[in-house]
Design a protein around this motif. Structure first.
Motif, PDB file in Angstrom:
ATOM      1  N   HIS A  18      29.842  42.424  32.115  1.00  0.00           N
ATOM      2  CA  HIS A  18      31.033  43.226  31.874  1.00  0.00           C
ATOM      3  C   HIS A  18      32.205  42.681  32.687  1.00  0.00           C
ATOM      4  O   HIS A  18      32.065  42.371  33.870  1.00  0.00           O
ATOM      5  N   TRP A  19      33.361  42.610  32.044  1.00  0.00           N
ATOM      6  CA  TRP A  19      34.558  42.065  32.669  1.00  0.00           C
ATOM      7  C   TRP A  19      35.720  43.045  32.532  1.00  0.00           C
ATOM      8  O   TRP A  19      35.746  43.878  31.625  1.00  0.00           O
ATOM      9  N   GLY A  20      36.690  42.869  33.413  1.00  0.00           N
ATOM     10  CA  GLY A  20      37.885  43.689  33.342  1.00  0.00           C
ATOM     11  C   GLY A  20      38.765  43.357  32.156  1.00  0.00           C
ATOM     12  O   GLY A  20      39.674  44.129  31.824  1.00  0.00           O
ATOM     13  N   PHE A  21      38.516  42.201  31.513  1.00  0.00           N
ATOM     14  CA  PHE A  21      39.341  41.816  30.353  1.00  0.00           C
ATOM     15  C   PHE A  21      38.721  42.227  29.011  1.00  0.00           C
ATOM     16  O   PHE A  21      39.280  41.957  27.949  1.00  0.00           O
ATOM     17  N   TYR A  26      32.266  53.190  36.009  1.00  0.00           N
ATOM     18  CA  TYR A  26      32.208  52.049  35.086  1.00  0.00           C
ATOM     19  C   TYR A  26      33.411  52.058  34.133  1.00  0.00           C
ATOM     20  O   TYR A  26      33.252  52.221  32.920  1.00  0.00           O
ATOM     21  N   PRO A  27      34.614  51.881  34.647  1.00  0.00           N
ATOM     22  CA  PRO A  27      35.791  51.922  33.768  1.00  0.00           C
ATOM     23  C   PRO A  27      35.888  50.680  32.892  1.00  0.00           C
ATOM     24  O   PRO A  27      35.466  49.590  33.291  1.00  0.00           O
ATOM     25  N   ASP A  28      36.442  50.843  31.707  1.00  0.00           N
ATOM     26  CA  ASP A  28      36.715  49.687  30.844  1.00  0.00           C
ATOM     27  C   ASP A  28      37.878  48.865  31.397  1.00  0.00           C
ATOM     28  O   ASP A  28      37.895  47.635  31.253  1.00  0.00           O
ATOM     29  N   VAL A  29      38.844  49.555  31.991  1.00  0.00           N
ATOM     30  CA  VAL A  29      40.049  48.900  32.506  1.00  0.00           C
ATOM     31  C   VAL A  29      40.262  49.355  33.943  1.00  0.00           C
ATOM     32  O   VAL A  29      40.149  50.549  34.245  1.00  0.00           O
ATOM     33  N   ARG A  30      40.550  48.406  34.815  1.00  0.00           N
ATOM     34  CA  ARG A  30      40.810  48.738  36.213  1.00  0.00           C
ATOM     35  C   ARG A  30      42.246  48.340  36.545  1.00  0.00           C
ATOM     36  O   ARG A  30      42.643  47.183  36.368  1.00  0.00           O
ATOM     37  N   ILE A  31      43.035  49.310  37.014  1.00  0.00           N
ATOM     38  CA  ILE A  31      44.420  49.075  37.402  1.00  0.00           C
ATOM     39  C   ILE A  31      44.475  48.909  38.920  1.00  0.00           C
ATOM     40  O   ILE A  31      43.893  49.719  39.664  1.00  0.00           O
ATOM     41  N   HIS A  32      45.167  47.886  39.376  1.00  0.00           N
ATOM     42  CA  HIS A  32      45.291  47.622  40.808  1.00  0.00           C
ATOM     43  C   HIS A  32      46.744  47.821  41.223  1.00  0.00           C
ATOM     44  O   HIS A  32      47.654  47.169  40.686  1.00  0.00           O
ATOM     45  N   VAL A  40      51.994  46.458  40.488  1.00  0.00           N
ATOM     46  CA  VAL A  40      50.932  47.045  39.678  1.00  0.00           C
ATOM     47  C   VAL A  40      50.367  45.948  38.780  1.00  0.00           C
ATOM     48  O   VAL A  40      51.118  45.242  38.090  1.00  0.00           O
ATOM     49  N   SER A  41      49.035  45.804  38.802  1.00  0.00           N
ATOM     50  CA  SER A  41      48.387  44.703  38.088  1.00  0.00           C
ATOM     51  C   SER A  41      47.206  45.207  37.286  1.00  0.00           C
ATOM     52  O   SER A  41      46.625  46.260  37.570  1.00  0.00           O
ATOM     53  N   LEU A  42      46.853  44.418  36.298  1.00  0.00           N
ATOM     54  CA  LEU A  42      45.615  44.619  35.554  1.00  0.00           C
ATOM     55  C   LEU A  42      44.547  43.754  36.211  1.00  0.00           C
ATOM     56  O   LEU A  42      44.731  42.545  36.383  1.00  0.00           O
ATOM     57  N   ASP A  43      43.449  44.389  36.630  1.00  0.00           N
ATOM     58  CA  ASP A  43      42.364  43.651  37.276  1.00  0.00           C
ATOM     59  C   ASP A  43      41.466  43.063  36.191  1.00  0.00           C
ATOM     60  O   ASP A  43      40.695  43.786  35.552  1.00  0.00           O
ATOM     61  N   LEU A  44      41.581  41.748  35.989  1.00  0.00           N
ATOM     62  CA  LEU A  44      40.797  41.096  34.932  1.00  0.00           C
ATOM     63  C   LEU A  44      39.346  40.868  35.333  1.00  0.00           C
ATOM     64  O   LEU A  44      38.521  40.513  34.496  1.00  0.00           O
ATOM     65  N   SER A  45      39.029  41.066  36.621  1.00  0.00           N
ATOM     66  CA  SER A  45      37.653  40.858  37.096  1.00  0.00           C
ATOM     67  C   SER A  45      36.773  42.033  36.710  1.00  0.00           C
ATOM     68  O   SER A  45      35.613  41.857  36.344  1.00  0.00           O
TER      69      SER A  45
END
Length: 711
Positions: A222-225, A134-140, A150-155
């Motif tokens: 909960h959202w990736g943003f 359950y990460p607060d931020v997911r890096i793709h 490299v992206s920030l997964d906002l989903s």
């Protein structure tokens, strides 16, 4: 404006582009596996909340060339990660793709993770923690040859996870795939939608949410943003409030339900009902347990769409019952849904051919690893001219009418007789009509349709179509559920081929035969564990066995032993080479409460055992194969060539007043009376007396002899 990338399953890129454009995105450009687009903050949040096709929505941070793991590390550690999230947030790295230097995704993910935490340390901050679940931020991170993005997964969690499915049936569709199927089906909002094999209800729920204007992610918590420093809370609140208002507006209109879900499994339907309730569309969908073979149009006064993802196997040959399912499904569509549209999704185009309808449009798609196709059909208006004076089966269908008439006639004759005889298993049809070269057997509430191999001069497609027609007619005439019809292709067997395993379902049930109870298995082997044509022979053995020592050689599943024991045999000895069938025989004895040391089960090559046997018997039943060259036998066996050698050994263990019941299935078998006479044995053929009513057409199905010592 932000430059974004929405991922989707391959094949859905064009659909996703249309959807994003409708949501307000600009500069939409299709790429493999997704769509690049631009959006302001409100459009970004709207796409996250409303996209039914996107798997993830990514905010690209950096791209670069990667020729080594050091390049990967440098590109990532050189970014200003504190402008995206702080050290208190947990994170996780999804890494996809490899090249010659980065050969494993786990290694790539580890290097990206190391670079990020090292960046925070260099900035004098604490190392942020990694949280896989359950990460607060997911890096793709995506690596294609040397190109890294490299992206920030906002989903956050993937967007196909809507949150309404607590449980699913077998092989569930992803919600995004279900939405794409609905969009491609041609269904129009406001018209009826029917799913005859709805499973956990995903297709209907996705369609109902579309009509009810319920955003697919409306209830996501909960959202990736959430921990993204670029998050615009005011824009998000506005978009979320609009979505809530749209859903409430539709609900307040008190719409009438016109979504209909059917399934044979009541347990799966309960899951579907719960899923619909969670999705906020329970009031729009009517659920009903029912077999597709008895499918009725729930809204005959309107024109709508039938949509379906019926079961399918990876190879048709491993799932022959599906032929029956698709065949009868196509017939019900034509009988009940004239003027409607139908859209069927399957991984097996050959199965779709069984519908016997011509599609006007088709789409390719992936369902996990399976290549699938979705075909759309326009169902012709049903003709009413044949509706008068219907037979018990559906006379409005002209499929295999001659076959259906004959089968129905046989049923009236044979089932009454079978009931009087106390029989649960019997033959209803045995290639009565040359063009329908099949056998139809009843085992309790199941039907087995066996196709005899067509002659080489018969067109393969024509033979196949006749088989499908016969299956459809059998379902109509007998009225059984489709999952209780088993279809088998029977060819000439050699040796022990008849014992080869076809499946591993392990579905056994017992049938009654003249007071005996016998286990059968209709799916796992070519034969079922009970040769129906030997029924009268088994009954005769039971009548002959009282007070006698009985030997059953080549015993198969021991059904003759059961009859002999129930008939009062002093002892029984059951011999077969197969452990599988000997265990089956043991279960048959247990089922009939037959126990004790006097009932012996022996696993052995019957011919070798016979040569060494030092016991004698009053009654011997021997039903050897026509031919065998099993690796477990020392020599090959041919019943015509070797039957006298067999009789020589049988005479040695037969008591003076004993009887051998000798049976085999070789057409044209000729008893060698001269050689038999030299052995001091005589034989009387009783084949006609052992032929039951349901096999009277097939007089050569077996031959049977009483062999005794000459006076």
């Amino acid at each position: 404006m932000k430059q974004l990338f929405a991922t989707t399953a391959r094949g859905f890129e064009e659909l996703l582009k249309v959807e994003l454009t409708e949501l307000g995105a600009t500069e939409c450009k299709i790429a493999q596996g997704g769509v690049h687009f631009q959006a302001d903050d409100e459009t970004l949040y709207r796409s996250l909340l409303w996209s039914r096709l996107a798997s993830r929505i990514l905010l690209p941070i950096v791209n670069g060339k990667v020729y080594s793991d050091l390049d990967l590390y440098s590109i990532v550690t050189g970014q200003d990660w504190l402008s995206y999230f702080d050290e208190k947030a947990t994170f996780f790295v999804d890494f996809n793709g490899t090249n010659q230097e980065i050969r494993h995704t786990q290694f790539g993910a580890m290097r990206v993770k190391d670079a990020i935490v090292d960046y925070f340390e260099r900035q004098g901050k604490a190392r942020p923690n990694v949280d896989k679940d359950y990460p607060d931020v997911r890096i793709h991170a995506y690596l294609n040859k040397e190109e890294l993005v490299v992206s920030l997964d906002l989903s956050g969690e993937a967007l196909h996870l809507r949150g309404y499915r607590e449980d699913t049936g077998q092989a569930p569709l992803r919600e995004t795939l279900a939405a794409a199927i609905v969009l491609r089906s041609g269904w129009k909002k406001g018209t009826p939608l029917v799913d005859p094999m709805c499973g956990s209800g995903t297709l209907l729920i996705e369609a109902a949410q579309m009509e009810a204007q319920i955003a697919p992610q409306l209830h996501r918590l909960h959202w990736g943003f959430d921990c993204w420093k670029g998050h615009n809370q005011n824009a998000w609140d506005k978009v979320k409030a609009e979505a809530v208002q749209q859903a409430e507006t539709y609900f307040n209109q008190n719409p009438k339900p016109h979504f209909y879900g059917f399934d044979l499994d009541h347990r799966v339907l309960k899951k579907a009902q719960k899923n619909a309730q969670n999705a906020g569309v329970a009031h729009l969908i009517q659920w009903k347990q029912g077999d597709v073979a008895a499918l009725k149009n729930p809204s005959p006064d309107e024109v709508g769409t039938v949509i379906c993802n019926p079961p399918y196997g990876e190879r048709l040959g491993t799932t022959p019952a599906l032929i029956a399912l698709y065949s009868v499904f196509g017939q019900r569509l034509k009988n009940e849904f004239g003027g409607w549209n139908a859209s069927i999704f399957s991984s097996e185009s050959t199965l779709l051919d069984c519908l016997r309808m011509r599609s006007y449009r088709q789409f390719k798609a992936k369902n996990g690893p399976l290549d699938c196709v979705q075909k759309n059909y326009q169902i012709s208006e049903r003709k009413e001219s044949a509706a008068e004076n219907p037979l018990e089966f559906d006379r409005t269908s002209t499929v295999a009418v001659d076959f259906a008439n004959r089968l129905q006639k046989n049923i009236k004759k044979i089932e009454k007789w079978a009931k009087q005889q106390g029989l649960d298993a019997y033959r209803l049809y045995d290639a009565d009509l040359p063009e329908y070269n099949v056998a139809v057997d009843r085992y309790g509430d199941h039907i087995v349709v066996q196709e005899y191999a067509a002659p080489k001069n018969i067109d393969e497609n024509k033979a196949r179509q006749r088989l499908l027609d016969a299956v459809t007619a059998t379902l109509q005439v007998t009225g059984i559920e489709t999952n209780k019809l088993i279809l088998k292709v029977r060819q000439k067997q050699k040796g022990t081929n008849q014992y080869e395993k076809l499946a591993n379902k392990g579905e056994y049930f017992y049938v009654n035969e003249y007071g005996a109870q016998l286990w059968v298995n209709l799916t796992d082997y070519l034969d079922t564990g009970l040769f129906l044509d030997h029924r009268l022979t088994r009954k005769m053995l039971g009548e002959m066995a009282k007070g006698k020592d009985f030997l059953n050689l080549f015993a198969y599943t021991g059904s003759a032993t059961v009859h002999a024991a129930l008939g009062g045999a002093k002892s029984t000895t059951t011999v077969d080479m197969s452990n599988t069938y000997l265990n089956w025989a043991e279960q048959n004895l247990i089922l009939n409460d037959i126990e004790g040391k006097q009932h012996k089960l022996i696993q052995a090559d019957c011919l070798q055992w016979l040569e060494k046997c030092d016991r004698q018997f009053d009654l011997i039943f021997v039903d050897p194969p026509t031919f065998s060259n099993s690796k477990r036998m020392e020599d090959s066996w041919d019943v015509q060539r070797d039957h006298i050698k067999l009789m020589r050994n049988l005479k040695r263990i037969l008591r003076p007043n004993g009887t051998i019941v000798f049976s085999n299935n070789k057409r044209g078998f000729k008893m060698d009376f001269e050689a038999l006479d030299e052995l001091g044995l005589s034989a009387v053929e009783i084949s006609a007396k052992t032929l039951p009513l349901d096999f009277e057409r097939n007089k050569q199905i077996h031959n049977c002899w009483l062999v005794t010592m000459k006076a």
